[in-house]
Design a protein around this motif. Structure first.
Motif, PDB file in Angstrom:
ATOM      1  N   SER A 229      68.840  44.538  23.570  1.00  0.00           N
ATOM      2  CA  SER A 229      69.833  43.921  23.454  1.00  0.00           C
ATOM      3  C   SER A 229      69.653  42.384  23.795  1.00  0.00           C
ATOM      4  O   SER A 229      69.055  42.325  24.720  1.00  0.00           O
ATOM      5  N   SER A 230      70.172  41.312  23.037  1.00  0.00           N
ATOM      6  CA  SER A 230      70.190  39.953  23.502  1.00  0.00           C
ATOM      7  C   SER A 230      71.480  39.506  24.055  1.00  0.00           C
ATOM      8  O   SER A 230      72.459  39.770  23.384  1.00  0.00           O
ATOM      9  N   ASN A 231      71.354  38.662  25.254  1.00  0.00           N
ATOM     10  CA  ASN A 231      72.481  37.887  25.487  1.00  0.00           C
ATOM     11  C   ASN A 231      72.469  36.557  25.067  1.00  0.00           C
ATOM     12  O   ASN A 231      73.207  35.742  25.661  1.00  0.00           O
ATOM     13  N   ALA A 232      71.472  36.299  24.336  1.00  0.00           N
ATOM     14  CA  ALA A 232      71.454  34.929  23.954  1.00  0.00           C
ATOM     15  C   ALA A 232      72.881  34.416  23.273  1.00  0.00           C
ATOM     16  O   ALA A 232      73.407  35.347  22.531  1.00  0.00           O
ATOM     17  N   PRO A 233      73.194  33.257  23.514  1.00  0.00           N
ATOM     18  CA  PRO A 233      74.570  33.023  23.007  1.00  0.00           C
ATOM     19  C   PRO A 233      74.674  32.752  21.446  1.00  0.00           C
ATOM     20  O   PRO A 233      73.389  32.683  20.710  1.00  0.00           O
ATOM     21  N   VAL A 234      75.633  33.205  20.547  1.00  0.00           N
ATOM     22  CA  VAL A 234      75.869  33.320  19.271  1.00  0.00           C
ATOM     23  C   VAL A 234      75.787  31.720  18.979  1.00  0.00           C
ATOM     24  O   VAL A 234      76.660  31.010  19.425  1.00  0.00           O
ATOM     25  N   GLU A 235      75.002  31.472  17.891  1.00  0.00           N
ATOM     26  CA  GLU A 235      74.941  29.899  17.071  1.00  0.00           C
ATOM     27  C   GLU A 235      76.356  29.858  16.489  1.00  0.00           C
ATOM     28  O   GLU A 235      76.746  30.602  15.727  1.00  0.00           O
ATOM     29  N   PRO A 236      76.956  28.642  16.810  1.00  0.00           N
ATOM     30  CA  PRO A 236      78.113  28.346  16.178  1.00  0.00           C
ATOM     31  C   PRO A 236      77.870  28.200  14.530  1.00  0.00           C
ATOM     32  O   PRO A 236      76.832  27.760  14.044  1.00  0.00           O
ATOM     33  N   ARG A 237      78.792  28.379  13.674  1.00  0.00           N
ATOM     34  CA  ARG A 237      78.992  28.148  12.233  1.00  0.00           C
ATOM     35  C   ARG A 237      78.717  26.691  11.958  1.00  0.00           C
ATOM     36  O   ARG A 237      79.689  26.003  12.547  1.00  0.00           O
ATOM     37  N   HIS A 238      78.381  26.344  10.821  1.00  0.00           N
ATOM     38  CA  HIS A 238      78.629  24.873  10.516  1.00  0.00           C
ATOM     39  C   HIS A 238      79.189  24.966   9.163  1.00  0.00           C
ATOM     40  O   HIS A 238      78.843  25.716   8.231  1.00  0.00           O
ATOM     41  N   THR A 239      80.057  23.853   8.932  1.00  0.00           N
ATOM     42  CA  THR A 239      80.603  23.608   7.610  1.00  0.00           C
ATOM     43  C   THR A 239      79.599  23.139   6.851  1.00  0.00           C
ATOM     44  O   THR A 239      78.603  22.350   7.340  1.00  0.00           O
ATOM     45  N   ALA A 240      79.847  22.851   5.549  1.00  0.00           N
ATOM     46  CA  ALA A 240      79.384  21.950   4.605  1.00  0.00           C
ATOM     47  C   ALA A 240      78.966  20.656   5.004  1.00  0.00           C
ATOM     48  O   ALA A 240      78.266  19.871   4.456  1.00  0.00           O
ATOM     49  N   LEU A 241      79.951  20.191   5.787  1.00  0.00           N
ATOM     50  CA  LEU A 241      80.202  18.708   6.035  1.00  0.00           C
ATOM     51  C   LEU A 241      79.709  18.612   7.225  1.00  0.00           C
ATOM     52  O   LEU A 241      79.844  17.384   7.978  1.00  0.00           O
ATOM     53  N   ASP A 242      78.915  19.258   8.127  1.00  0.00           N
ATOM     54  CA  ASP A 242      78.532  19.158   9.449  1.00  0.00           C
ATOM     55  C   ASP A 242      77.709  17.839   9.475  1.00  0.00           C
ATOM     56  O   ASP A 242      78.029  16.946  10.477  1.00  0.00           O
ATOM     57  N   ALA A 243      76.575  17.654   8.754  1.00  0.00           N
ATOM     58  CA  ALA A 243      75.895  16.481   8.997  1.00  0.00           C
ATOM     59  C   ALA A 243      76.513  15.269   8.615  1.00  0.00           C
ATOM     60  O   ALA A 243      76.622  13.982   9.397  1.00  0.00           O
ATOM     61  N   LEU A 244      77.644  15.101   7.660  1.00  0.00           N
ATOM     62  CA  LEU A 244      78.536  14.205   7.512  1.00  0.00           C
ATOM     63  C   LEU A 244      79.378  13.670   8.876  1.00  0.00           C
ATOM     64  O   LEU A 244      79.664  12.745   9.143  1.00  0.00           O
ATOM     65  N   HIS A 245      80.028  14.702   9.355  1.00  0.00           N
ATOM     66  CA  HIS A 245      80.794  14.399  10.364  1.00  0.00           C
ATOM     67  C   HIS A 245      80.016  13.856  11.649  1.00  0.00           C
ATOM     68  O   HIS A 245      80.382  12.949  12.519  1.00  0.00           O
TER      69      HIS A 245
END
Length: 375
Positions: free
Chosen positions: A2-18
């Motif tokens: 089992s991994s205790n690595a943090p779960v990567e957050p999801r990104h919306t399609a506009l992430d780079a624009l933000h």
């Protein structure tokens, strides 16, 4: 292993624009979302006086289709969903068998046998799982469409004019709590009118691949009349001023709709059983004989800002609890929503305060909402 690595957050399609716009990003319900682009006060006031543009692609879209889609939703939710006409929407809730609120929802009837359920980001998986479980025995399909949509919202008094310049859809004929398919800036969209800011405005459900094109088109059309990009921080102060509940603050599994003062969304008159009917019947009777705490507005007499969880006090006793609090850019004072005992809920009740780190700060009890737009 089992991994205790943090779960990567999801990104919306506009992430780079933000990020290109200099947004301060924050984790919200497992998504990396823009909190603010500059001054949250300026963003808030832009929505109140001009227009603001929001990325709400973290919301959870669930499609329910099939000959018994309406019957399934009438069983799974507390509202009369079968009575919603195609092209209209309804605010409703999904409850546990014990009546506790799992989430508040907006359900759009897109066609005779097709509905879109929009859940809060933090509860989308819970709602999806509950609908799938409750679908047993119904001739209907529950589909996770969270990845099929990006969601942009344009809110504020200038928003109808901005959107009209980009679409030939009949916006004048689009009522509050309705939706229609259309094309905006060449992008196919479901255009809805179900805002969460207290202002007029629209939500645009589009394919993720079209989100950036649509954002830029709205920005180009809206900038001359004062439209600005807006983050989640001002969305929270806008909905607070408008007296709109937020799941996890005013709503939770510990409360029934009757405890939350929203018993009107429970439709006992609809045919057949629904999940929570028995418990909610008891909750309704209990609310009649023993009024639950009432959700009220509080306006500070001083400058200290109340936060969720702070006790509301009167005569040295705890009479309630703050659920949401923030400085109000429109009123120029700190405000809060709180559940208080029925004896202290009347507007103008004297002697009410909030315990802010041991200091009892005086507050005025007012009816919600704090702000109502001029029609």
């Amino acid at each position: 292993m089992s991994s205790n690595a943090p779960v990567e957050p999801r990104h919306t399609a506009l992430d780079a624009l933000h990020r290109s716009l200099g947004a301060t990003m924050t984790d919200f319900a497992g998504w990396d979302m823009p909190l603010r682009y500059g001054s949250e006060r300026d963003e808030h006031l832009a929505v109140r006086t001009k227009a603001g543009l929001f990325d709400l692609s973290h919301m959870g879209e669930i499609t329910v289709t099939g000959p018994q889609a309406a019957a399934l939703l009438d069983f799974a939710l507390v509202g009369n969903i079968g009575g919603v006409k195609p092209g209209r929407a309804r605010y409703t809730m999904i409850c546990r068998a014990d009546g506790g609120i799992l989430d508040d929802l907006i359900v759009y009837r897109l066609a005779e046998t097709t509905y879109m359920v929009v859940a809060n980001a933090s509860n989308a998986q819970t709602v999806l799982d509950a609908l799938v479980e409750r679908a047993g025995g119904f001739d209907a399909e529950v589909r996770d469409d969270r990845d099929a949509y990006a969601l942009l919202a344009i809110q504020g008094p200038e928003s109808p004019g901005i959107l009209k310049s980009l679409t030939d859809a009949d916006l004048d004929g689009l009522k509050y709590y309705a939706g229609l398919p259309g094309t905006v800036a060449g992008v196919p969209a479901l255009i809805a009118r179900t805002g969460y800011t207290g202002e007029d405005g629209f939500e645009l459900f589009v394919a993720p691949a079209d989100a950036e094109k649509l954002w830029r088109a709205l920005t180009d059309a809206g900038s001359p009349v004062g439209l600005v990009p807006c983050g989640l921080s001002c969305r929270d102060t806008l909905r607070l001023e408008a007296g709109m509940p937020l799941y996890g603050h005013e709503l939770s599994t510990a409360l029934t709709p009757f405890d939350a003062g929203l018993g009107r969304v429970v439709k006992f008159e609809k045919e057949g059983d629904f999940v929570g009917r028995e418990a909610l019947t008891e909750a309704a009777a209990r609310a009649e004989s023993q009024p639950p705490r009432v959700l009220v507005g509080l306006i500070a007499e001083g400058r200290r800002v109340p936060r969720a969880g702070y006790p509301v006090v009167a005569d040295g006793k705890v009479v309630g609890e703050v659920t949401s609090g923030a400085p109000s850019p429109t009123l120029g004072k700190p405000i809060a929503m709180a559940y208080v005992d029925a004896a202290h809920c009347a507007p103008g009740t004297s002697g009410v305060g909030v315990d802010i780190r041991g200091s009892h700060e005086p507050y005025e009890v007012v009816a919600l909402p704090f702000y109502k737009r001029q029609k």
